[in-house]
Design a protein around this motif. Structure first.
Motif, PDB file in Angstrom:
ATOM      1  N   SER A  37      34.492-114.632-128.351  1.00 23.03           N
ATOM      2  CA  SER A  37      34.882-115.620-129.573  1.00 23.03           C
ATOM      3  C   SER A  37      34.009-115.274-130.795  1.00 23.03           C
ATOM      4  CB  SER A  37      34.910-116.808-129.406  1.00 23.03           C
ATOM      5  OG  SER A  37      33.558-117.458-128.971  1.00 23.03           O
ATOM      6  N   GLY A  38      33.060-114.823-130.543  1.00 23.78           N
ATOM      7  CA  GLY A  38      31.922-114.441-131.560  1.00 23.78           C
ATOM      8  C   GLY A  38      32.272-113.256-132.275  1.00 23.78           C
ATOM      9  N   ALA A  48      33.293-117.726-138.749  1.00 16.06           N
ATOM     10  CA  ALA A  48      33.033-116.982-137.706  1.00 16.06           C
ATOM     11  C   ALA A  48      32.340-118.278-136.563  1.00 16.06           C
ATOM     12  CB  ALA A  48      32.435-115.932-137.837  1.00 16.06           C
ATOM     13  N   GLY A  55      35.854-113.820-133.894  1.00 18.20           N
ATOM     14  CA  GLY A  55      35.615-114.730-135.282  1.00 18.20           C
ATOM     15  C   GLY A  55      35.011-113.705-136.196  1.00 18.20           C
ATOM     16  N   GLU A  56      34.244-113.059-136.003  1.00 19.22           N
ATOM     17  CA  GLU A  56      33.319-112.036-136.974  1.00 19.22           C
ATOM     18  C   GLU A  56      34.363-111.156-137.383  1.00 19.22           C
ATOM     19  OE1 GLU A  56      29.178-110.174-137.465  1.00 19.22           O
ATOM     20  OE2 GLU A  56      30.123-109.630-135.712  1.00 19.22           O
ATOM     21  N   ARG A  57      35.358-110.646-136.512  1.00 18.97           N
ATOM     22  CA  ARG A  57      36.304-109.708-137.024  1.00 18.97           C
ATOM     23  C   ARG A  57      37.426-110.400-138.021  1.00 18.97           C
ATOM     24  NH1 ARG A  57      37.159-105.637-131.812  1.00 18.97           N
ATOM     25  NH2 ARG A  57      34.928-104.749-131.699  1.00 18.97           N
ATOM     26  N   VAL A  83      30.679-116.346-142.681  1.00 18.27           N
ATOM     27  CA  VAL A  83      30.100-116.615-141.530  1.00 18.27           C
ATOM     28  C   VAL A  83      30.528-117.791-140.921  1.00 18.27           C
ATOM     29  CG1 VAL A  83      27.599-116.901-140.546  1.00 18.27           C
ATOM     30  CG2 VAL A  83      28.300-115.004-142.055  1.00 18.27           C
ATOM     31  N   SER A 108      26.247-108.226-131.170  1.00 18.13           N
ATOM     32  CA  SER A 108      27.584-108.798-131.881  1.00 18.13           C
ATOM     33  C   SER A 108      27.083-109.998-132.292  1.00 18.13           C
ATOM     34  CB  SER A 108      28.782-109.125-130.658  1.00 18.13           C
ATOM     35  OG  SER A 108      28.233-109.996-129.700  1.00 18.13           O
ATOM     36  N   PHE A 109      28.180-110.714-132.946  1.00 16.89           N
ATOM     37  CA  PHE A 109      27.750-112.100-133.724  1.00 16.89           C
ATOM     38  C   PHE A 109      26.786-113.194-132.913  1.00 16.89           C
ATOM     39  CE2 PHE A 109      29.042-116.558-135.019  1.00 16.89           C
ATOM     40  CZ  PHE A 109      28.757-116.307-136.540  1.00 16.89           C
ATOM     41  N   ASN A 151      33.718-119.526-133.041  1.00 20.65           N
ATOM     42  CA  ASN A 151      32.919-119.597-131.888  1.00 20.65           C
ATOM     43  C   ASN A 151      32.489-120.980-131.193  1.00 20.65           C
ATOM     44  OD1 ASN A 151      29.319-118.070-131.528  1.00 20.65           O
ATOM     45  ND2 ASN A 151      30.917-118.093-130.269  1.00 20.65           N
ATOM     46  N   ALA A 187      37.159-113.066-139.697  1.00 22.12           N
ATOM     47  CA  ALA A 187      36.626-113.733-140.728  1.00 22.12           C
ATOM     48  C   ALA A 187      36.458-113.451-142.129  1.00 22.12           C
ATOM     49  CB  ALA A 187      35.183-114.701-140.333  1.00 22.12           C
TER      50      ALA A 187
END
Length: 212
Positions: free
Chosen positions: A24-25, A39, A28-30, A36, A181-182, A43, A32
């Motif tokens: 999910s991180g 994201a 979410g980052e991709r 942040v 990753s995030f 997450n 958002a």
């Protein structure tokens, strides 16, 4: 139930948790667009929902610890046989690593990698201490049948009110090292988080004994 079955439940549950956290991180980052906060919200929500489901599913099988600090606490309270503690912790660590690898593969990232995301400093360590002490207190104080809701809700809130985004779990720290990753954490930052989490677990147990 045989110990190996309980250990397998811990492995699968921890793998599922880390896959949800890291996957999910990444997602979410991709999606958002550089925001942040969005994201982190994505997450958080995925982690809360996954944690609730995993505790409900695996709780009757192994107790659904998914966390070495929680297993140590339960062993000290004699709610987990001391002879089972090592198997639980090994299963949790392996599960965390496998969950990270699965998340990497799903999002077309290299399977084998190290996180480069540094998370360090007294503020973040204090955040982990607070997050873990609160988690242990919630687990020990939860009424029968309410642990899944309360633990998932607490972790969701702690994502936002702690400076560290509430790992609160040495196995989560271990697994997050394997995804750049995030939601990852650099190996160089892991020791400080784990020490803070173990201290937090001890504080949580002590406070629970005091108030009860």
């Amino acid at each position: 139930m045989n110990l190996w079955r309980k250990a397998l439940a811990e492995l699968l549950g921890t793998a599922g948790l880390l896959c949800a956290v890291l996957g999910s991180g990444i997602m979410g980052e991709r999606l958002a667009g550089g925001n942040v906060a969005i994201a982190l919200l994505a997450n958080t929500l995925a982690t809360v929902f996954a944690l609730y489901v995993l505790i409900e599913v695996f709780g009757p099988l192994s107790g659904a610890h998914f966390n070495p600090a929680v297993s140590v606490v339960m062993a000290l309270r004699r709610e987990l046989p001391a002879a089972s503690l090592a198997a639980y912790i090994v299963a949790q660590l392996i599960g965390a690593m496998l969950g990270a690898w699965l998340a990497n593969v799903m999002f077309d990232m290299s399977v084998l990698q190290w996180s480069t995301k540094m998370r360090s400093g007294w503020g973040q360590w204090l955040g982990e201490l607070v997050a873990t002490s609160g988690l242990v207190l919630v687990i020990l104080g939860a009424p029968a049948g309410k642990a899944a809701q309360l633990v998932a809700s607490y972790i969701g809130a702690a994502y936002w009110f702690t400076s560290s985004t509430s790992f609160a779990n040495p196995a989560a720290v271990f697994g997050r090292m394997f995804s750049d990753s995030f939601a990852g954490i650099a190996p160089a930052s892991a020791t400080g988080f784990v020490v803070a989490e173990l201290l937090g677990a001890a504080i949580g147990v002590s406070f629970y004994r005091f108030v009860r």
